[in-house]
Design a protein around this motif. Structure first.
Motif, PDB file in Angstrom:
ATOM      1  N   GLN A   1      48.372  42.831  44.681  1.00 42.38           N
ATOM      2  CA  GLN A   1      47.297  43.539  43.997  1.00 42.38           C
ATOM      3  C   GLN A   1      47.126  42.993  42.582  1.00 42.38           C
ATOM      4  O   GLN A   1      46.008  42.772  42.115  1.00 42.38           O
ATOM      5  CB  GLN A   1      47.598  45.032  43.968  1.00 42.38           C
ATOM      6  N   SER A   2      48.231  42.773  41.895  1.00 38.80           N
ATOM      7  CA  SER A   2      48.174  42.223  40.536  1.00 38.80           C
ATOM      8  C   SER A   2      47.580  40.832  40.545  1.00 38.80           C
ATOM      9  O   SER A   2      46.837  40.460  39.628  1.00 38.80           O
ATOM     10  CB  SER A   2      49.578  42.180  39.923  1.00 38.80           C
TER      11      SER A   2
ATOM     12  N   SER B   1      40.597  38.049  39.093  1.00 38.61           N
ATOM     13  CA  SER B   1      39.301  38.593  38.678  1.00 38.61           C
ATOM     14  C   SER B   1      39.135  38.500  37.161  1.00 38.61           C
ATOM     15  O   SER B   1      38.069  38.116  36.665  1.00 38.61           O
ATOM     16  CB  SER B   1      39.183  40.046  39.129  1.00 38.61           C
ATOM     17  N   LEU B   2      40.181  38.838  36.416  1.00 43.22           N
ATOM     18  CA  LEU B   2      40.111  38.742  34.953  1.00 43.22           C
ATOM     19  C   LEU B   2      39.935  37.300  34.494  1.00 43.22           C
ATOM     20  O   LEU B   2      39.201  37.037  33.536  1.00 43.22           O
ATOM     21  CB  LEU B   2      41.366  39.355  34.328  1.00 43.22           C
TER      22      LEU B   2
ATOM     23  N   VAL C   1      43.841  41.180  40.646  1.00 44.46           N
ATOM     24  CA  VAL C   1      43.313  41.638  39.359  1.00 44.46           C
ATOM     25  C   VAL C   1      43.329  40.500  38.341  1.00 44.46           C
ATOM     26  O   VAL C   1      42.359  40.292  37.606  1.00 44.46           O
ATOM     27  CB  VAL C   1      44.126  42.852  38.845  1.00 44.46           C
TER      28      VAL C   1
END
Length: 124
Positions: free
Chosen positions: A65-66, A72-73, A69
């Motif tokens: 999950q990280s 995406s960042l 993220v």
């Protein structure tokens, strides 16, 4: 190199003897247990292994999950950086800083840059 290998082999030799001694002690002590106590010990060992496995799976899921993220960042950061660079070039080329950049204004920017830089090949 030979000293290191000898040290490593003596370490494994001691570990093997300690394991044999430990297993002999466990075997002798397990023989003194009744069926319920033995079942409780087996259940406890299996439970600990299962809990550790579940914790590992949970940590793996959080890392996945990280990773999403962070990806995406990074994409958003790259887009913002690109937008800022285009805006700086637009200002340097004499564009109005209050005007919002559009695809048409970017085409105009490339035309202005090609005029100032002696062709589009130099800009690329």
């Amino acid at each position: 190199m030979q000293d290191w290998f000898g040290y490593l082999m003596s370490y494994f030799y001691m570990a093997f003897h300690n394991a044999v001694f430990f297993m002999a002690t466990v075997r002798n002590d397990l023989s003194l247990l009744d069926d319920r106590q033995f079942g409780a010990i087996v259940f406890a060992v299996v439970s600990v292994i299962l809990l550790l496995f579940l914790a590992l799976v949970r940590a793996w899921r959080r890392l996945r999950q990280s990773e999403g993220v962070i990806r995406s960042l990074n994409n958003e950061l790259a887009q913002v950086t690109q937008d800022l660079n285009v805006e700086r070039v637009w200002r340097l080329a004499g564009g109005d800083s209050a005007e919002r950049l559009t695809p048409d204004s970017l085409t105009e920017l490339y035309k202005v840059l090609s005029e100032h830089q002696n062709g589009e090949s130099h800009m690329a």
